[in-house]
Design a protein around this motif. Structure first.
Motif, PDB file in Angstrom:
ATOM      1  N   ALA A   1      50.757  -7.402  48.656  1.00  0.00           N
ATOM      2  CA  ALA A   1      50.108  -7.949  49.967  1.00  0.00           C
ATOM      3  C   ALA A   1      50.314  -7.093  51.200  1.00  0.00           C
ATOM      4  O   ALA A   1      51.221  -5.957  51.149  1.00  0.00           O
ATOM      5  N   ALA A   2      49.227  -6.860  52.072  1.00  0.00           N
ATOM      6  CA  ALA A   2      49.562  -5.995  53.055  1.00  0.00           C
ATOM      7  C   ALA A   2      50.825  -6.289  54.149  1.00  0.00           C
ATOM      8  O   ALA A   2      51.347  -5.315  54.428  1.00  0.00           O
ATOM      9  N   ASP A   3      51.188  -7.385  54.200  1.00  0.00           N
ATOM     10  CA  ASP A   3      52.554  -8.028  54.675  1.00  0.00           C
ATOM     11  C   ASP A   3      53.363  -7.840  53.874  1.00  0.00           C
ATOM     12  O   ASP A   3      53.240  -9.071  52.931  1.00  0.00           O
ATOM     13  N   LEU A   4      54.343  -7.019  53.896  1.00  0.00           N
ATOM     14  CA  LEU A   4      55.615  -6.866  52.770  1.00  0.00           C
ATOM     15  C   LEU A   4      56.787  -8.027  53.246  1.00  0.00           C
ATOM     16  O   LEU A   4      57.756  -8.223  52.489  1.00  0.00           O
ATOM     17  N   GLY A   5      56.781  -8.677  54.266  1.00  0.00           N
ATOM     18  CA  GLY A   5      57.843  -9.564  54.892  1.00  0.00           C
ATOM     19  C   GLY A   5      58.359 -10.772  53.757  1.00  0.00           C
ATOM     20  O   GLY A   5      59.608 -10.609  53.472  1.00  0.00           O
ATOM     21  N   ASP A   6      57.542 -11.233  53.111  1.00  0.00           N
ATOM     22  CA  ASP A   6      57.971 -12.288  52.219  1.00  0.00           C
ATOM     23  C   ASP A   6      58.581 -11.675  51.007  1.00  0.00           C
ATOM     24  O   ASP A   6      59.618 -12.032  50.594  1.00  0.00           O
ATOM     25  N   ILE A   7      57.966 -10.592  50.568  1.00  0.00           N
ATOM     26  CA  ILE A   7      58.404 -10.296  49.333  1.00  0.00           C
ATOM     27  C   ILE A   7      59.778  -9.381  49.609  1.00  0.00           C
ATOM     28  O   ILE A   7      60.684  -9.357  48.662  1.00  0.00           O
ATOM     29  N   LYS A   8      59.918  -8.638  50.701  1.00  0.00           N
ATOM     30  CA  LYS A   8      61.052  -8.092  51.003  1.00  0.00           C
ATOM     31  C   LYS A   8      62.273  -9.059  51.035  1.00  0.00           C
ATOM     32  O   LYS A   8      63.386  -8.939  50.310  1.00  0.00           O
TER      33      LYS A   8
ATOM     34  N   ARG B   1      59.490   3.682  51.305  1.00  0.00           N
ATOM     35  CA  ARG B   1      59.040   4.606  50.366  1.00  0.00           C
ATOM     36  C   ARG B   1      57.817   4.088  49.817  1.00  0.00           C
ATOM     37  O   ARG B   1      57.021   4.916  49.834  1.00  0.00           O
ATOM     38  N   MET B   2      57.899   2.954  49.229  1.00  0.00           N
ATOM     39  CA  MET B   2      56.716   2.499  48.524  1.00  0.00           C
ATOM     40  C   MET B   2      55.337   2.683  49.596  1.00  0.00           C
ATOM     41  O   MET B   2      54.205   2.881  49.130  1.00  0.00           O
ATOM     42  N   ASP B   3      55.817   2.409  50.895  1.00  0.00           N
ATOM     43  CA  ASP B   3      54.398   2.334  51.961  1.00  0.00           C
ATOM     44  C   ASP B   3      54.071   4.159  52.105  1.00  0.00           C
ATOM     45  O   ASP B   3      52.981   4.173  52.767  1.00  0.00           O
ATOM     46  N   THR B   4      54.748   4.999  51.807  1.00  0.00           N
ATOM     47  CA  THR B   4      54.618   6.334  52.390  1.00  0.00           C
ATOM     48  C   THR B   4      54.577   7.229  51.315  1.00  0.00           C
ATOM     49  O   THR B   4      53.667   8.043  51.552  1.00  0.00           O
ATOM     50  N   LEU B   5      55.098   7.048  50.183  1.00  0.00           N
ATOM     51  CA  LEU B   5      55.124   8.183  49.097  1.00  0.00           C
ATOM     52  C   LEU B   5      53.645   8.043  48.216  1.00  0.00           C
ATOM     53  O   LEU B   5      53.433   6.938  47.949  1.00  0.00           O
ATOM     54  N   PRO B   6      53.033   8.954  48.205  1.00  0.00           N
ATOM     55  CA  PRO B   6      51.543   8.898  47.459  1.00  0.00           C
ATOM     56  C   PRO B   6      51.895   8.619  46.137  1.00  0.00           C
ATOM     57  O   PRO B   6      51.003   7.794  45.420  1.00  0.00           O
TER      58      PRO B   6
END
Length: 131
Positions: free
Chosen positions: A45-52, A30-35
């Motif tokens: 960061a561009a890569d959300l893997g670690d923060i996820k 949702r964070m990636d897609t909602l305006p």
């Protein structure tokens, strides 16, 4: 909530690790897609893997599940960890928009979802560090 519900952790009430994993994945989708979430997406960061992974471990422990966050990270110190980010009402509202949508999609138990939403709303309010 009944007396027997009080003895069960929020972690168990919402469905454990599988639900936490889905919740966090949907939150970041949702964070990636909602305006409306652009303001908070820009803080990541561009890569959300670690923060996820960090959020999954934090929410697991915060909701009463296994201690999988503090054993590695220590005390959460959330405000201190986020002090470098300007978090005001708009950022809080964007975060809650993403989280509430994710909660609706992933937590089937209505009362548990409402209880978790209330707790997360308080946490989001507490994280504000700017007017």
């Amino acid at each position: 909530m009944t007396d027997s519900d009080a003895a069960v952790s929020m972690f168990e009430r919402i469905g454990g690790s599988a639900t936490i994993d889905r919740l966090v994945d949907r939150f970041y989708e949702r964070m990636d897609t909602l305006p409306e979430a652009r303001v908070i997406r820009a803080m990541h960061a561009a890569d959300l893997g670690d923060i996820k992974d960090v959020l999954k471990r934090y929410l697991t422990e915060w909701t009463g599940g296994p201690r999988v966050y503090s054993v590695e990270k220590g005390h959460p110190r959330l405000r201190q960890r986020h002090i470098g980010f300007a978090i005001g009402d708009g950022e809080r509202d964007a975060w809650l928009l993403c989280m509430r949508g994710a909660l609706e999609e992933t937590v089937a138990h209505t009362i548990a979802r409402q209880d978790l939403d209330r707790a997360l709303s308080g946490l989001a309010d507490w994280m504000r560090n700017r007017q």
